[in-house]
Design a protein around this motif. Sequence first.
Motif, PDB file in Angstrom:
ATOM      1  N   VAL A  17      33.794  58.951  33.548  1.00 12.42           N
ATOM      2  CA  VAL A  17      34.663  58.566  32.433  1.00 12.42           C
ATOM      3  C   VAL A  17      34.078  57.383  31.675  1.00 12.42           C
ATOM      4  CG1 VAL A  17      36.764  59.444  33.529  1.00 12.42           C
ATOM      5  CG2 VAL A  17      36.129  57.042  33.838  1.00 12.42           C
ATOM      6  N   ASP A  18      34.328  57.365  30.360  1.00 14.31           N
ATOM      7  CA  ASP A  18      33.887  56.248  29.526  1.00 14.31           C
ATOM      8  C   ASP A  18      34.886  55.098  29.554  1.00 14.31           C
ATOM      9  OD1 ASP A  18      31.478  57.507  28.241  1.00 14.31           O
ATOM     10  OD2 ASP A  18      33.004  58.953  27.639  1.00 14.31           O
ATOM     11  N   ALA A  19      36.161  55.435  29.743  1.00 16.35           N
ATOM     12  CA  ALA A  19      37.212  54.416  29.738  1.00 16.35           C
ATOM     13  C   ALA A  19      38.313  54.828  30.721  1.00 16.35           C
ATOM     14  CB  ALA A  19      37.802  54.263  28.336  1.00 16.35           C
ATOM     15  N   ILE A  20      39.075  53.844  31.159  1.00 11.10           N
ATOM     16  CA  ILE A  20      40.303  54.097  31.914  1.00 11.10           C
ATOM     17  C   ILE A  20      41.419  53.357  31.192  1.00 11.10           C
ATOM     18  CG2 ILE A  20      41.582  53.654  34.055  1.00 11.10           C
ATOM     19  CD1 ILE A  20      38.952  53.936  35.587  1.00 11.10           C
ATOM     20  N   CYS A  21      42.489  54.066  30.904  1.00  6.43           N
ATOM     21  CA  CYS A  21      43.612  53.481  30.179  1.00  6.43           C
ATOM     22  C   CYS A  21      44.853  53.523  31.069  1.00  6.43           C
ATOM     23  CB  CYS A  21      43.868  54.228  28.872  1.00  6.43           C
ATOM     24  SG  CYS A  21      45.132  53.446  27.830  1.00  6.43           S
ATOM     25  N   PHE A  22      45.462  52.380  31.295  1.00  5.33           N
ATOM     26  CA  PHE A  22      46.659  52.313  32.126  1.00  5.33           C
ATOM     27  C   PHE A  22      47.836  51.767  31.316  1.00  5.33           C
ATOM     28  CE2 PHE A  22      44.106  48.471  32.740  1.00  5.33           C
ATOM     29  CZ  PHE A  22      45.020  47.443  32.528  1.00  5.33           C
ATOM     30  N   GLY A  23      49.017  52.183  31.697  1.00  2.00           N
ATOM     31  CA  GLY A  23      50.222  51.634  31.098  1.00  2.00           C
ATOM     32  C   GLY A  23      50.565  50.313  31.754  1.00  2.00           C
ATOM     33  N   SER A  24      51.101  49.389  30.976  1.00  2.00           N
ATOM     34  CA  SER A  24      51.471  48.091  31.532  1.00  2.00           C
ATOM     35  C   SER A  24      52.667  47.530  30.786  1.00  2.00           C
ATOM     36  CB  SER A  24      50.304  47.104  31.440  1.00  2.00           C
ATOM     37  OG  SER A  24      49.981  46.831  30.080  1.00  2.00           O
ATOM     38  N   GLU A  25      53.374  46.619  31.443  1.00  2.00           N
ATOM     39  CA  GLU A  25      54.469  45.942  30.760  1.00  2.00           C
ATOM     40  C   GLU A  25      53.931  45.013  29.683  1.00  2.00           C
ATOM     41  OE1 GLU A  25      56.018  47.219  34.715  1.00  2.00           O
ATOM     42  OE2 GLU A  25      54.246  46.100  34.105  1.00  2.00           O
ATOM     43  N   ASN A  26      52.705  44.518  29.887  1.00  2.00           N
ATOM     44  CA  ASN A  26      52.111  43.576  28.947  1.00  2.00           C
ATOM     45  C   ASN A  26      51.637  44.261  27.666  1.00  2.00           C
ATOM     46  OD1 ASN A  26      49.682  41.863  27.875  1.00  2.00           O
ATOM     47  ND2 ASN A  26      50.919  40.468  29.124  1.00  2.00           N
ATOM     48  N   GLY A  27      50.837  45.337  27.834  1.00  5.07           N
ATOM     49  CA  GLY A  27      50.406  46.120  26.674  1.00  5.07           C
ATOM     50  C   GLY A  27      49.163  45.618  25.963  1.00  5.07           C
ATOM     51  N   GLU A  28      48.597  44.479  26.386  1.00  3.83           N
ATOM     52  CA  GLU A  28      47.379  43.936  25.780  1.00  3.83           C
ATOM     53  C   GLU A  28      46.338  43.734  26.876  1.00  3.83           C
ATOM     54  OE1 GLU A  28      46.825  43.445  22.601  1.00  3.83           O
ATOM     55  OE2 GLU A  28      48.854  43.916  21.902  1.00  3.83           O
ATOM     56  N   ILE A  29      45.084  44.017  26.568  1.00  9.00           N
ATOM     57  CA  ILE A  29      44.046  43.932  27.604  1.00  9.00           C
ATOM     58  C   ILE A  29      43.568  42.495  27.821  1.00  9.00           C
ATOM     59  CG2 ILE A  29      41.946  44.224  26.212  1.00  9.00           C
ATOM     60  CD1 ILE A  29      42.798  46.069  29.509  1.00  9.00           C
ATOM     61  N   ALA A  30      43.659  41.628  26.789  1.00  9.91           N
ATOM     62  CA  ALA A  30      43.114  40.264  26.894  1.00  9.91           C
ATOM     63  C   ALA A  30      43.700  39.479  28.076  1.00  9.91           C
ATOM     64  CB  ALA A  30      43.334  39.512  25.582  1.00  9.91           C
ATOM     65  N   PRO A  31      45.016  39.507  28.319  1.00 13.50           N
ATOM     66  CA  PRO A  31      45.550  38.750  29.471  1.00 13.50           C
ATOM     67  C   PRO A  31      45.020  39.244  30.811  1.00 13.50           C
ATOM     68  CG  PRO A  31      47.306  39.263  27.916  1.00 13.50           C
ATOM     69  CD  PRO A  31      46.102  40.048  27.484  1.00 13.50           C
ATOM     70  N   PHE A  32      44.724  40.523  30.918  1.00 19.93           N
ATOM     71  CA  PHE A  32      44.156  41.053  32.160  1.00 19.93           C
ATOM     72  C   PHE A  32      42.744  40.506  32.370  1.00 19.93           C
ATOM     73  CE2 PHE A  32      47.495  44.104  31.290  1.00 19.93           C
ATOM     74  CZ  PHE A  32      47.995  44.398  32.552  1.00 19.93           C
ATOM     75  N   LEU A  33      41.962  40.444  31.280  1.00 19.47           N
ATOM     76  CA  LEU A  33      40.608  39.896  31.369  1.00 19.47           C
ATOM     77  C   LEU A  33      40.648  38.408  31.715  1.00 19.47           C
ATOM     78  CD1 LEU A  33      39.153  41.667  28.206  1.00 19.47           C
ATOM     79  CD2 LEU A  33      38.575  42.202  30.576  1.00 19.47           C
ATOM     80  N   ALA A  34      41.590  37.692  31.093  1.00 17.14           N
ATOM     81  CA  ALA A  34      41.720  36.259  31.371  1.00 17.14           C
ATOM     82  C   ALA A  34      42.147  36.024  32.819  1.00 17.14           C
ATOM     83  CB  ALA A  34      42.734  35.637  30.406  1.00 17.14           C
ATOM     84  N   ALA A  35      43.047  36.863  33.303  1.00 18.74           N
ATOM     85  CA  ALA A  35      43.519  36.733  34.684  1.00 18.74           C
ATOM     86  C   ALA A  35      42.366  36.922  35.667  1.00 18.74           C
ATOM     87  CB  ALA A  35      44.626  37.748  34.950  1.00 18.74           C
ATOM     88  N   HIS A  36      41.496  37.852  35.354  1.00 18.05           N
ATOM     89  CA  HIS A  36      40.350  38.103  36.237  1.00 18.05           C
ATOM     90  C   HIS A  36      39.433  36.887  36.286  1.00 18.05           C
ATOM     91  CE1 HIS A  36      37.389  40.433  38.419  1.00 18.05           C
ATOM     92  NE2 HIS A  36      36.471  40.049  37.548  1.00 18.05           N
ATOM     93  N   GLU A  37      39.204  36.258  35.137  1.00 19.17           N
ATOM     94  CA  GLU A  37      38.355  35.062  35.096  1.00 19.17           C
ATOM     95  C   GLU A  37      39.000  33.916  35.883  1.00 19.17           C
ATOM     96  OE1 GLU A  37      35.240  34.501  33.930  1.00 19.17           O
ATOM     97  OE2 GLU A  37      35.250  36.687  33.771  1.00 19.17           O
ATOM     98  N   THR A  38      40.315  33.759  35.723  1.00 21.16           N
ATOM     99  CA  THR A  38      41.021  32.701  36.453  1.00 21.16           C
ATOM    100  C   THR A  38      40.897  32.901  37.954  1.00 21.16           C
ATOM    101  OG1 THR A  38      42.625  32.419  34.659  1.00 21.16           O
ATOM    102  CG2 THR A  38      43.276  31.624  36.833  1.00 21.16           C
ATOM    103  N   LEU A  39      41.049  34.139  38.393  1.00 25.16           N
ATOM    104  CA  LEU A  39      40.982  34.421  39.826  1.00 25.16           C
ATOM    105  C   LEU A  39      39.559  34.215  40.361  1.00 25.16           C
ATOM    106  CD1 LEU A  39      42.860  35.247  42.090  1.00 25.16           C
ATOM    107  CD2 LEU A  39      42.202  37.613  41.729  1.00 25.16           C
ATOM    108  N   LYS A  40      38.556  34.526  39.553  1.00 24.81           N
ATOM    109  CA  LYS A  40      37.171  34.289  39.974  1.00 24.81           C
ATOM    110  C   LYS A  40      36.915  32.797  40.197  1.00 24.81           C
ATOM    111  CE  LYS A  40      34.418  36.223  36.990  1.00 24.81           C
ATOM    112  NZ  LYS A  40      33.152  36.715  36.357  1.00 24.81           N
ATOM    113  N   GLN A  41      37.469  31.977  39.305  1.00 26.54           N
ATOM    114  CA  GLN A  41      37.235  30.538  39.379  1.00 26.54           C
ATOM    115  C   GLN A  41      38.024  29.870  40.503  1.00 26.54           C
ATOM    116  OE1 GLN A  41      38.071  28.930  35.487  1.00 26.54           O
ATOM    117  NE2 GLN A  41      36.726  30.395  34.463  1.00 26.54           N
ATOM    118  N   HIS A  42      39.171  30.458  40.851  1.00 20.83           N
ATOM    119  CA  HIS A  42      40.063  29.824  41.830  1.00 20.83           C
ATOM    120  C   HIS A  42      40.316  30.750  43.024  1.00 20.83           C
ATOM    121  CE1 HIS A  42      40.948  26.599  38.952  1.00 20.83           C
ATOM    122  NE2 HIS A  42      41.060  27.541  38.034  1.00 20.83           N
ATOM    123  N   GLY A  43      39.312  31.531  43.388  1.00 20.86           N
ATOM    124  CA  GLY A  43      39.482  32.516  44.451  1.00 20.86           C
ATOM    125  C   GLY A  43      39.861  31.907  45.785  1.00 20.86           C
ATOM    126  N   GLU A  44      39.182  30.807  46.166  1.00 21.48           N
ATOM    127  CA  GLU A  44      39.461  30.179  47.461  1.00 21.48           C
ATOM    128  C   GLU A  44      40.885  29.625  47.512  1.00 21.48           C
ATOM    129  OE1 GLU A  44      36.634  27.332  48.769  1.00 21.48           O
ATOM    130  OE2 GLU A  44      34.898  28.659  48.483  1.00 21.48           O
TER     131      GLU A  44
END
Length: 400
Positions: free
Chosen positions: A95-122
């Motif tokens: 697949v070229d893309a995966i599209c999921f339904g969310s309550e948020n509806g915008e992809i940017a907060p998901f990307l930001a959340a991933h960066e936050t978790l990478k920085q504060h994983g421990e």
Amino acid sequence: MKSCGVIVEYNPFHNGHAYHIEQSRQAAHADCMIAVMSGNFLQRGEPAIIDKWHRTRAALQSGADLVLELPYVFAVQHSDYFSQGAVDTLSYAGVDAICFGSENGEIAPFLAAHETLKQHGEEFHSSLRQHMDKGLSYPEAARFAYEAIGLEALDLGQPNNTLGYSYMKQMLTRHKQITPLTIKRTGSQYHDQQMGGSIASATSIRKDLLAHHEMTEQAREAMPILTANELARYRHKNELWHEWEHYFDLLQYKLLTLPAEQLQLIHGMDEGLEHRFKQAAKKTASFDQLIDTVKTKRYTWTRLQRTCVHILTGLTKNEAQQSLNTQTPYVRVLGMNETGQTYLNKQKKRMEVPLITQPQQWAHPLLEFEERAVAAYYSVLPAEERVKQIATEYGPPVRI
């Protein structure tokens, strides 16, 4: 051909699912929509209301071009393993893309959340352990841990956001070639119990169908007519729609007759839980009573349901650990239309794992788990139909 994947259960397929497929097709500019779908038992530890073949047919009739099976050992798991199996399968399918339904509806907060978790994983994992040591369930402990690292832009207390974030982690860490997309969930919320209008939650539709034991006008309004027909056909043929109470006698029998030492080997049986189950089985007369008796703050209803499914199928901790610590070893096709078949014909030579259209083509422990899940699922059917339905496991995919 450009393709977009969706990760689904379709229990049952309804108008919101049709909307998701169409919006995903548009967002990804996809020629082929590929659904990876749980089989007969689902992520929350429930039997699907109708089997995977009827749900596959409903999906193909209402927007999907290709339906792949999420193997049982990944399907009946918490969100991280569920996501791992699903994204692996769609990645192998190209697949070229995966599209999921969310309550948020915008992809940017998901990307930001991933960066936050990478920085504060421990810090996250430390907080998670602390809250779980206090007796909280994993979802509750995770919510506090997310708050502890300042992850506030994305509400991970919402079920679709939580699953969507799990899909994102898989794509951003293990399958970076896949573009993540999301669309805003519309109409009823995931766990809404009440039906209303043409868009209703699968939970409310199941509740209505199982309460009335027939197709109601409310339920019919909330799903494509072809889904309603599949549901009606299944009930007429098999004399039921599946729910946990149908399996209580078998589950109680296993709990009462298997020694505690054997139950302790079952995936999900931790910290002496087998003794709580055995004691509860002696004094309860329904599935709901059983789970309500065993349930604690740490052991949620959903987690206990999953364990009950594993009791029925006999999945052991050792079997689960060996399977979950590896990538999905095959792609199994449940059904396709002409577009889906054209896509597969072009893609199959590039696949890194075997493409399975009939299980007897290839031997693997995960396919053996499917056989056990099928036997358990159909055990509640009348004898003649049970034999027929078990045989479908070894037949060809659905084609429309």
